[in-house]
Design a protein around this motif. Structure first.
Motif: not given
Length: 103
Positions: A69-94
């Motif tokens: 409501h105060n100017g934020l327009h969009a979020l690119s969300l990458h939401i993981y559990t610890l096990s999901e994050w480890e399966l992705l080898e802790k790589v931050i999406p481009k």
């Protein structure tokens, strides 16, 4: 306080993450430098165990409703559990750019 700091503080308080990244990507979506309208969020938390991806997104959008409501327009969300994050080898999406700048 910068919007980026506000977002990060709220997310940390709510989800107690193992890892969090809140990155201002407004420059990828607008010609206006210094804007605070688009952010990438990577968050890894036990809170998300047994919660569907859509429910994870809904909870974050609800938590940050005042910012929308105060100017934020969009979020690119990458939401993981610890096990999901480890399966992705802790790589931050481009990220991608939504604009092309003219020279």
């Amino acid at each position: 306080m910068l919007k980026q700091q506000i977002l990060q503080t709220k997310l940390i308080e709510k989800f107690s993450p193992h890892f969090i990244l809140v990155e201002n990507e407004s420059h990828r979506h607008s010609l206006e430098l210094g804007g605070e309208s688009h952010f990438k969020v990577v968050i890894v938390s036990d809170y998300f165990e047994n919660i569907t991806k859509i429910s994870r997104h809904r909870q974050i959008y609800q938590l940050l409703s005042d910012e929308f409501h105060n100017g934020l327009h969009a979020l690119s969300l990458h939401i993981y559990t610890l096990s999901e994050w480890e399966l992705l080898e802790k790589v931050i999406p481009k990220s991608t750019s939504c604009i092309t700048r003219k020279k």
